[in-house]
Enzyme design. Sequence first.
Site, mmCIF file in Angstrom:
data_model
loop_
_atom_site.group_PDB
_atom_site.id
_atom_site.type_symbol
_atom_site.label_atom_id
_atom_site.label_comp_id
_atom_site.label_asym_id
_atom_site.label_seq_id
_atom_site.Cartn_x
_atom_site.Cartn_y
_atom_site.Cartn_z
ATOM 1 N N HIS A 1 -2.937 0.606 6.294
ATOM 2 C CA HIS A 1 -3.252 0.935 5.279
ATOM 3 C C HIS A 1 -2.772 2.288 4.778
ATOM 4 O O HIS A 1 -2.820 3.214 5.790
ATOM 5 C CB HIS A 1 -4.482 0.605 4.572
ATOM 6 C CG HIS A 1 -4.847 0.389 3.193
ATOM 7 N ND1 HIS A 1 -3.994 -0.037 2.578
ATOM 8 C CD2 HIS A 1 -5.833 0.843 2.489
ATOM 9 C CE1 HIS A 1 -4.466 -0.274 1.277
ATOM 10 N NE2 HIS A 1 -5.532 0.607 1.242
ATOM 11 N N ASP B 1 -7.919 4.653 -3.987
ATOM 12 C CA ASP B 1 -7.020 3.657 -3.267
ATOM 13 C C ASP B 1 -6.279 3.005 -4.365
ATOM 14 O O ASP B 1 -6.796 1.934 -5.002
ATOM 15 C CB ASP B 1 -7.792 2.847 -2.300
ATOM 16 C CG ASP B 1 -7.049 1.797 -1.466
ATOM 17 O OD1 ASP B 1 -5.793 1.740 -1.885
ATOM 18 O OD2 ASP B 1 -7.443 1.091 -0.820
ATOM 19 N N CYS C 1 0.879 -1.126 0.142
ATOM 20 C CA CYS C 1 -0.070 -0.072 0.038
ATOM 21 C C CYS C 1 0.715 1.139 0.012
ATOM 22 O O CYS C 1 0.523 2.310 -0.687
ATOM 23 C CB CYS C 1 -0.874 0.029 1.200
ATOM 24 S SG CYS C 1 -0.182 -0.217 2.725
#
Lengths: 656, 324
Positions: free
Chosen positions: A451, A467, A407
């Site tokens: 994250h 994202d 991430c």
Amino acid sequence: MKTLPALTETQFRLTAAAVFVAVLPHLLRLPWLIALPVLVLFALCWLQRWRGGTRPPAWIKLPLVLLFPILIIFHYGNLFGREPGSALACAMLALKLLETDNRRDARAAICFSAFVLMSALLFDNSLWITALLCAALALLLAALRALESPRTAWRRDLRAGALALAGALPLALCAFVFFPRLAAPLWGAPTDTIARTGLGERMAPGTMQELLIDDSPAFRVVFDGATPPREELYWRGPVLWNFDGSAWTRPEWLAAPQHDGTQVRVRGPRVGYEVTLEPSERHWLLALDVPLLAPAGAVRGADMSLVSRTRIDAATRYRMVSAPNYELDPVLSPLHRRLALQLPPGFDPRARALAQRWRDEFKGDPGLIVRAALDMIGAQFTYTLNAPLLGRDSVDDFLFETKRGFCEHFSSAFTFLMRAAGIPARVVTGYQGGYFNPIGNYWVVRQSDAHAWSEVWLEGRGWVRVDPTAAVSPQRVQFGARAAAGASVPWYQADWLMAMRNQLDLVNRFWNDAVIQFNALRQQSLLTPFGIVRADYPQLMLAMLVAGSLLLGFFAWWVMRAPRRAGDALDAAYARLCRKLARAGTVRDPADGPVTLAARVAARWPARGDAQDLITQYVSLRYACALPAPERIQTFTRAVAALRLPAATPLAAQSS
Amino acid sequence: MNASAASLKTRLFEAAELRLPALTRLKRVEALPVVLDRRRIYVLPTRFGLMLSVLLLVMLLGALNYNNNPALLLTCLLAAAAYQSVFTAFGTLNRLQIHALRAEPCHAGGELELGIHFHTAARARHSLHVSAGAAQIGFDLDADGAATLRIPAPHRGWLRPGRLRVSSEYPFGLFQVWSWINPDFAALVYPRLEADPPPLPYAGATSPAFADRVAGDELAALRDYQAGDPPRNIAWKASARRDELLVKEFETLRGHEVVLDPATLRGLAYEARISRLAAWVCMAETRRVPYALRLPDVRIEAGLGDAHRHACLRALALAPGAAP
């Protein structure tokens, strides 16, 4: 001075075991520089005992006594505080064992180990550790008992210790619940930090890796109503604006509450929930995107991240309301725009060139540029926790060379591209997802759910969450980091193990709720049913005394009560037989011996011989042998139980 | 210094008992059996118990200060276990019955072996201590049984062990429970035996050679062993055949007896005479020479055997000037 008798082997072994168990939780935590010499001390102690057990001379002890403070100062810099203090206590305790050869020394060592045992809880107070340490108390008590009664076996000592502890539980709980808590610490609260993993204010490639393999719970959430779908559970933490070429950081001044045009328009329903944060030694509070208020004692920054005024050193609970559908900052202030477009000069030329190409190609349309970037990332990149190392131009290296990461790589590269393409963007860190515990009806979010994602500011829509990790690996968002990492997860994160641990988390949550967070407020609410609305010190003390006295009264009664029944099992069975006969009308006269009674029974029921037989059996069991076999007593007892006699008629009762 | 302090303490204690019998409740001599119960069991924390309570206080402050509930729980648990040990301690003495004291007579200068017999009321009693003055003994009782206390017996006459202190620090040494019993019991202490007594004073012109013959010969019969028989009289061969100890019984020769009379011992101090007579009694008994005792107020005719010996020694022990 009177010389005390030397310890027996059992006494010494139990004392040494108690001391070792007290030091053990610390040994696992202490740096090897101190842990190793302490272990060597224990070995020396064993050796000394094995060789005949004389006290070591002063020229051995004195350097040892001096050695440990020096080692501790060398490692920690001072002798005081939680960590160096406990290290010193462990070392001194081990030294004490070396010169323990009579009862007084052993008692002092055991006393001190109780203290060292407790101090382990200042570092880790999870349920398991606490339960283990309480069990260790049983060992301490067993050692004390062995000192007092040297002639019994160690197993009996251990059993007695465990029993004493179990018996003490009610009184201990009563004291725990009612003992008045301090409103403010008497002396300085601990300021030394325990190194805990958690979200930081800085994100550089690789900083999150440690977090992603850490399974300890970060926080737990109970929703008031329905839970939003898992893929929408973005728990907002620190928002990072500044990029210096290698790391993303958060500008300090953003911590202050901002009123310069930050606004949220809520679309759709609000979600209410309660968060219980584990101690993080940091200031961040986590909230579902996007929080609509700040809990008491915290501020909501301009970037919607929540910062507590005090450090989260203990488990903290707060209520929150969030809006899953929102419009954030429809108008971007010039200052924020400048910040959200800032890029370090002289880094990552290839990424800048790519962004410039998109800008030209899509004529500056932000929507198309975002789409192009996500498409590229989704098509060519792989999600893995074992990301290769990156060089000076970390974004270039990642985008064009390694193409493997998790991430933080994705969000960092994506945000960089957006800024280079002229779209205001920022990195948001936090947690994504969580595990729903159906038994406890709550969500547990672990550190491994950490994250990082991006937010871009679009004209007319405000800050929009993008994202990029979801573009590479939709599983990451739908099923969590473990599912996305595939084969690269550590063995202890195997699916079945995690499922079990997630279920077991219920126990941890209970522990958190019932014990760790038990405070003055909860104490008061316990007393409310008894009509005490505002419980202050005297009232709590009174409650403790009343409850404690009741318990102690019960124990006193238990100790002083008369023995239940005189005699053994055989006598008990005979007494039962006599009661049966009495109900049937043949009451035994106190002066009647069993033979006389048998004669009366025979006269009363000439036809049946069973009752008479039983009495004869009793006589032979009682008087014909010194110690009747237990099986024969059992047989007799069963026969007495099976005996049926006719109920007494009034006439028979009169005649007898 | 220490000794004078100790004697001062004893004197103070005696004065207190004299003035405040209700307070000490120890003065009255009582008949056995004695059952210990809550009216006569005392409890106080030991020094170690006080030390642990200080430590618990420190732990409590630490746990409260750091607002650490698990640490507080641990502290409470230890404190509760420590505090509740007072009940176990009390239970160690509660309902303990001292039902008999027994002691075989001993000679002055030796130790009286005082057997204290207990009923445990079907409970194991751990680490009991019994003390009388400086003498003390520690033991465990798993069932009814006895403990032997060795009390120094410096003087002949009646020896009263006086107050016995039954105590225990079981289970953890944090509390001491104790009880005093003052049993109505006295043991007889025989006179000190003279270490190297002269030969027996045979009446008339009896020669030592004759005495030797009396002692060694004329085996008359075998009888069962009794406590106090000299080992050299045991008939080992016969005992081995019968599986029980047999003792050789010698013929007593009438007319050849010794008369033990303090009046014949001129030039000796009073206690030394009694010592010598006692030694002669034992000597005559081992040599199987009948002996008679003539004391100013006691006359015991000539005889032999355990009962006779005990009667003579008893008379000597209680001769005027003995301990009351």
